[in-house]
Design a protein around this motif. Structure first.
Motif, short mmCIF file in Angstrom:
data_model
loop_
_atom_site.label_atom_id
_atom_site.label_comp_id
_atom_site.label_asym_id
_atom_site.label_seq_id
_atom_site.Cartn_x
_atom_site.Cartn_y
_atom_site.Cartn_z
N GLN A 75 0.99 -0.97 -0.20
CA GLN A 75 -0.02 -0.08 0.02
C GLN A 75 0.96 1.52 -0.09
OE1 GLN A 75 -2.38 -0.43 2.84
NE2 GLN A 75 -3.77 -1.37 2.54
N VAL A 76 1.70 1.19 1.15
CA VAL A 76 2.65 2.74 0.71
C VAL A 76 3.69 2.83 -0.66
CG1 VAL A 76 5.05 3.23 1.98
CG2 VAL A 76 3.06 2.39 3.78
N SER A 77 3.91 1.54 -1.11
CA SER A 77 4.51 1.44 -2.77
C SER A 77 3.92 1.77 -3.58
CB SER A 77 4.90 0.19 -3.27
OG SER A 77 5.30 0.06 -3.98
N VAL A 78 2.29 1.67 -3.42
CA VAL A 78 1.00 2.21 -4.23
C VAL A 78 0.93 2.87 -4.11
CG1 VAL A 78 -1.36 1.80 -4.24
CG2 VAL A 78 -0.01 -0.41 -5.05
N GLU A 79 0.52 3.74 -2.91
CA GLU A 79 0.83 5.74 -2.93
C GLU A 79 2.10 6.04 -3.39
OE1 GLU A 79 -0.26 6.26 1.55
OE2 GLU A 79 -2.14 5.00 1.37
N ALA A 80 3.25 5.88 -3.10
CA ALA A 80 4.54 6.67 -3.38
C ALA A 80 4.40 6.69 -5.21
CB ALA A 80 5.29 5.44 -2.86
N LEU A 81 3.88 5.13 -6.54
CA LEU A 81 3.17 5.49 -7.74
C LEU A 81 2.84 6.16 -7.56
CD1 LEU A 81 4.32 1.76 -8.38
CD2 LEU A 81 5.80 3.67 -8.57
N ILE A 82 0.93 5.82 -7.00
CA ILE A 82 0.58 7.08 -7.54
C ILE A 82 0.64 8.49 -7.84
CG2 ILE A 82 -2.11 7.95 -6.59
CD1 ILE A 82 -2.52 4.96 -5.96
N SER A 83 1.88 9.27 -5.81
CA SER A 83 2.20 10.62 -5.94
C SER A 83 3.62 10.43 -6.68
CB SER A 83 3.03 10.22 -4.46
OG SER A 83 3.88 11.62 -4.62
N SER A 84 3.87 9.51 -7.35
CA SER A 84 5.37 9.86 -8.10
C SER A 84 4.65 10.43 -9.71
CB SER A 84 5.48 8.60 -8.38
OG SER A 84 7.00 8.78 -9.52
N ASN A 85 3.11 10.09 -9.96
CA ASN A 85 2.44 10.29 -10.78
C ASN A 85 1.74 11.63 -11.19
OD1 ASN A 85 1.49 9.10 -13.38
ND2 ASN A 85 -0.61 8.34 -12.32
N ASP A 86 1.35 11.71 -9.85
CA ASP A 86 1.05 12.76 -9.93
C ASP A 86 1.69 13.90 -10.06
OD1 ASP A 86 -1.74 12.01 -9.40
OD2 ASP A 86 -1.10 12.49 -7.40
N ASN A 87 3.38 13.83 -9.89
CA ASN A 87 4.75 14.13 -10.08
C ASN A 87 4.40 14.74 -11.11
OD1 ASN A 87 4.29 14.94 -6.80
ND2 ASN A 87 5.96 13.84 -6.61
N GLN A 88 5.11 13.64 -12.14
CA GLN A 88 4.89 13.24 -13.22
C GLN A 88 4.29 14.39 -13.72
OE1 GLN A 88 5.73 9.00 -14.74
NE2 GLN A 88 8.07 9.82 -14.06
N ALA A 89 2.68 14.07 -13.64
CA ALA A 89 1.99 14.52 -14.37
C ALA A 89 1.93 15.93 -14.10
CB ALA A 89 0.21 14.38 -13.82
N GLU A 90 2.33 17.10 -13.30
CA GLU A 90 2.52 17.88 -13.21
C GLU A 90 4.03 18.02 -13.60
OE1 GLU A 90 1.02 20.60 -11.85
OE2 GLU A 90 -0.96 19.57 -11.23
N ARG A 91 5.21 17.47 -14.11
CA ARG A 91 6.11 18.20 -14.61
C ARG A 91 5.88 18.17 -15.88
NH1 ARG A 91 9.62 13.31 -12.85
NH2 ARG A 91 8.17 13.43 -10.66
N ILE A 92 4.51 16.74 -16.61
CA ILE A 92 4.77 16.96 -18.07
C ILE A 92 4.04 18.82 -18.27
CG2 ILE A 92 2.89 16.08 -19.29
CD1 ILE A 92 3.98 13.76 -18.56
N LYS A 93 2.85 18.67 -17.15
CA LYS A 93 2.38 20.31 -17.88
C LYS A 93 2.96 21.96 -17.30
CE LYS A 93 -1.78 18.80 -15.86
NZ LYS A 93 -3.20 18.66 -14.98
N THR A 94 4.05 21.32 -16.31
CA THR A 94 5.17 22.47 -17.01
C THR A 94 6.32 22.63 -17.70
OG1 THR A 94 5.06 22.38 -14.28
CG2 THR A 94 6.63 23.18 -15.02
N LEU A 95 6.46 21.20 -18.72
CA LEU A 95 7.70 21.56 -19.53
C LEU A 95 6.23 21.44 -20.60
CD1 LEU A 95 9.40 18.16 -18.45
CD2 LEU A 95 10.34 20.16 -18.77
N GLU A 96 5.43 21.45 -21.05
CA GLU A 96 4.69 21.31 -21.99
C GLU A 96 4.16 23.06 -22.22
OE1 GLU A 96 0.89 19.44 -21.26
OE2 GLU A 96 1.72 17.18 -22.57
#
Length: 154
Positions: free
Chosen positions: A46-67
């Protein structure tokens, strides 16, 4: 010891039930230990899944910033290209006008335009560069004097 068949059977049944209870108790302890291990593994998952979800959200933010940065840079590049084209057009226009002066039918104008550095320009530069009285102010006065003599004595 056991005189009766029933007593013997009953004794065997009691021994079998005791063995079954003992084996069940060992199995329960083993199941409890396995349950604790599985609970811990589930918690880690569950901790690993939460970390992956958080990482995924961070990547989505980074993608928006890069765009966004890409759009800004693209707009800046387009503006820069337009400015370069405008500057080149202005430069070419000024060069064409300067070339017209160099090919002038008026001889003094033609000589002035074709000189390495026109004498009028030297006369303006010399007092401005050497006004402080320093004969070698960053080498400008000496260079201006050499150009002055080169233009006046070709």
């Amino acid at each position: 010891m056991f005189n009766d068949f029933k007593t013997t059977v009953l004794f065997i049944v009691v021994i079998l039930l005791s063995a079954l209870l003992g084996i069940s108790a060992l199995g329960m302890n083993s199941l409890k230990a396995t349950n604790k291990t599985l609970s811990y593994d589930l918690l880690l998952s569950q901790v690993s899944v939460e970390a992956l979800i958080s990482s995924n959200d961070n990547q989505a933010e980074r993608i928006k910033t890069l765009e966004r940065d890409y759009r800004v840079i693209t707009e800046l590049n387009a503006t820069h290209r337009k400015q370069v084209i405008d500057l080149q057009a202005t430069h070419e226009s000024r060069i064409a006008k300067a070339n017209l002066i160099k090919d002038s039918t008026d001889e003094p104008t033609k000589d002035w335009a074709n000189a390495l550095l026109p004498a009028d320009a030297l006369q303006l530069l010399k007092p401005a560069d050497c006004k402080s009285g320093d004969p070698n102010q960053n080498g400008l006065c000496v260079a201006a004097a050499r150009l002055d003599s080169a233009v006046q004595h070709p």
